[in-house]
Design a protein around this motif. Sequence first.
Motif, PDB file in Angstrom:
ATOM      1  N   ILE A  50       0.842  -1.190   0.000  1.00 31.98           N
ATOM      2  CA  ILE A  50       0.000   0.000   0.000  1.00 31.98           C
ATOM      3  C   ILE A  50       0.881   1.244   0.000  1.00 31.98           C
ATOM      4  CG2 ILE A  50      -1.737   1.291   1.285  1.00 31.98           C
ATOM      5  CD1 ILE A  50      -2.710  -1.234  -0.166  1.00 31.98           C
ATOM      6  N   GLY A  51       0.534   2.158  -0.906  1.00 31.30           N
ATOM      7  CA  GLY A  51       1.355   3.331  -1.159  1.00 31.30           C
ATOM      8  C   GLY A  51       2.215   3.188  -2.390  1.00 31.30           C
ATOM      9  N   ALA A  52       2.419   1.929  -2.811  1.00 31.22           N
ATOM     10  CA  ALA A  52       3.199   1.672  -4.032  1.00 31.22           C
ATOM     11  C   ALA A  52       2.810   0.306  -4.591  1.00 31.22           C
ATOM     12  CB  ALA A  52       4.694   1.736  -3.748  1.00 31.22           C
ATOM     13  N   ASP A  53       1.502   0.109  -4.797  1.00 29.75           N
ATOM     14  CA  ASP A  53       0.989  -1.187  -5.240  1.00 29.75           C
ATOM     15  C   ASP A  53       0.825  -1.187  -6.759  1.00 29.75           C
ATOM     16  OD1 ASP A  53      -0.272  -3.636  -5.548  1.00 29.75           O
ATOM     17  OD2 ASP A  53      -2.248  -2.812  -5.087  1.00 29.75           O
ATOM     18  N   PHE A  54       1.817  -1.746  -7.443  1.00 28.86           N
ATOM     19  CA  PHE A  54       1.800  -1.835  -8.903  1.00 28.86           C
ATOM     20  C   PHE A  54       1.856  -3.289  -9.377  1.00 28.86           C
ATOM     21  CE2 PHE A  54       3.033   2.470  -8.097  1.00 28.86           C
ATOM     22  CZ  PHE A  54       2.627   3.209  -9.189  1.00 28.86           C
ATOM     23  N   ALA A  55       1.677  -4.244  -8.480  1.00 25.32           N
ATOM     24  CA  ALA A  55       1.918  -5.647  -8.812  1.00 25.32           C
ATOM     25  C   ALA A  55       0.819  -6.254  -9.667  1.00 25.32           C
ATOM     26  CB  ALA A  55       2.085  -6.458  -7.524  1.00 25.32           C
ATOM     27  N   GLY A  56      -0.387  -5.713  -9.632  1.00 25.25           N
ATOM     28  CA  GLY A  56      -1.472  -6.269 -10.429  1.00 25.25           C
ATOM     29  C   GLY A  56      -2.052  -7.550  -9.857  1.00 25.25           C
ATOM     30  N   ILE A  57      -1.972  -7.729  -8.542  1.00 31.08           N
ATOM     31  CA  ILE A  57      -2.539  -8.911  -7.900  1.00 31.08           C
ATOM     32  C   ILE A  57      -4.040  -8.968  -8.192  1.00 31.08           C
ATOM     33  CG2 ILE A  57      -2.951 -10.055  -5.685  1.00 31.08           C
ATOM     34  CD1 ILE A  57      -0.462  -8.552  -4.631  1.00 31.08           C
ATOM     35  N   ASP A  58      -4.520 -10.133  -8.649  1.00 32.64           N
ATOM     36  CA  ASP A  58      -5.943 -10.340  -8.958  1.00 32.64           C
ATOM     37  C   ASP A  58      -6.454  -9.399 -10.047  1.00 32.64           C
ATOM     38  OD1 ASP A  58      -6.094 -12.342  -6.992  1.00 32.64           O
ATOM     39  OD2 ASP A  58      -6.608 -10.893  -5.436  1.00 32.64           O
ATOM     40  N   GLY A  59      -5.532  -8.807 -10.829  1.00 33.43           N
ATOM     41  CA  GLY A  59      -5.957  -7.993 -11.964  1.00 33.43           C
ATOM     42  C   GLY A  59      -6.216  -6.533 -11.661  1.00 33.43           C
ATOM     43  N   TRP A  60      -5.768  -6.042 -10.488  1.00 30.93           N
ATOM     44  CA  TRP A  60      -5.959  -4.621 -10.184  1.00 30.93           C
ATOM     45  C   TRP A  60      -4.872  -4.125  -9.256  1.00 30.93           C
ATOM     46  CZ3 TRP A  60      -7.295  -3.755  -4.961  1.00 30.93           C
ATOM     47  CH2 TRP A  60      -7.803  -4.863  -4.263  1.00 30.93           C
ATOM     48  N   MET A  62      -3.683  -0.745  -6.511  1.00 33.14           N
ATOM     49  CA  MET A  62      -4.036   0.448  -5.731  1.00 33.14           C
ATOM     50  C   MET A  62      -3.165   1.634  -6.118  1.00 33.14           C
ATOM     51  SD  MET A  62      -6.612  -0.123  -3.745  1.00 33.14           S
ATOM     52  CE  MET A  62      -6.523   1.231  -2.558  1.00 33.14           C
ATOM     53  N   TYR A  63      -2.059   1.395  -6.837  1.00 27.97           N
ATOM     54  CA  TYR A  63      -1.088   2.442  -7.179  1.00 27.97           C
ATOM     55  C   TYR A  63      -0.603   3.117  -5.895  1.00 27.97           C
ATOM     56  CZ  TYR A  63      -2.689   1.297 -11.832  1.00 27.97           C
ATOM     57  OH  TYR A  63      -3.001   0.612 -12.979  1.00 27.97           O
ATOM     58  N   HIS A  64      -0.713   4.438  -5.777  1.00 31.20           N
ATOM     59  CA  HIS A  64      -0.268   5.099  -4.548  1.00 31.20           C
ATOM     60  C   HIS A  64      -1.419   5.390  -3.588  1.00 31.20           C
ATOM     61  CE1 HIS A  64       3.757   5.346  -6.041  1.00 31.20           C
ATOM     62  NE2 HIS A  64       3.460   6.170  -7.025  1.00 31.20           N
TER      63      HIS A  64
END
Length: 349
Positions: A50-60, A62-64
């Motif tokens: 969280i705060g840097a979520d770019f992994a695409g887990i489950d197809g989405w 959170m970004y920043h």
Amino acid sequence: MEDPVLQLVELDAQRWPTVDPFLNAVHHVDVYPAANEAMGPDAPLAGRDIGADFAGIDGWRMYHGATVPGFPAHPHRGFETVTYVRSGLIDHADSLGATARYGRGDVQWLTAGRGIQHAEMFPLLDRNAPNRVELFQIWVNLPASRKLVEPSFTIFAERDLPRVVVGGESGTAPATVTVIAGAYLDTEPLAPPPDSWAADPASDLSIWHVVLAAGATVTLPPARNRDTVRTLYVFDHGSLDVHGHPDRIDHDTAVAVHPELPVELHSDEGTEVLVLAGVPIGEPVASYGPFVMNTREEIASTIDEYQRTRFGGWPWPDDDPVHPPDRGRFARHADGRVEDLETGSTTPH
């Protein structure tokens, strides 16, 4: 028939290679779960950075964002962002005092110039079904003479974007060209911001979105300048035939084409193509995150200025502002004018 194809490059899922004057092109596709009461995903966030979520887990992603996906307040200088939203919504706020909720075909054009802060949050509104967000964000460089212009915020409502439909009569399959920048044949685009690189006719800058139904054919005209660099990004399922080229071109491919030749496009299955074209600026590029200048010394000066001034500050109570769930698509401009993007009506300041 002369082959217009100069080069083929395989695309990754999100970030695409670009050529001067384009700095960046990112294709965001996120299929979020149903929304919670806070307009975020109604799903556990455990395991995400969280705060840097770019992994695409489950197809989405959170970004920043921490509650609502997206990009809380951050600065830019020295270039432009063009954000074309295919589906979903973006809640915008900036240091000029402008704010908006736009999407579902709308375009935002932000000339950062000498410096701006903005936030881009993705509110999720459907609490009973998945929330799909698809958008392109394109970064366009500015020449040295325009890097420190006054920043500006512009919205193109979906209903106002020029479109050209080719075919569709007598049983032929249609192709649709949405004109975001740069004239397509005799169809002129909406006016870009006054200090945009696209506002200079010498730039020959074009951004077109081409949708080919199954069996459709469309011909892109030659560029207006022999120095224009033109790239086709085939991004939807289905392949593309480019006339004169011996092989069909699969989706997720970038195609560099000759600027002085017409380019006939055909797809048996149907596909979509984003066209980026422009005359290279041809100046040195020094970049550091959200800042793009010509020298490292200018980057150092930019960082120092941002730390001292925050480019005029942030007039909003939160770094990640979002509008109420029942707010429709609108744009409140820096001069106080409010534009209803759904009806086209405008309320003056």
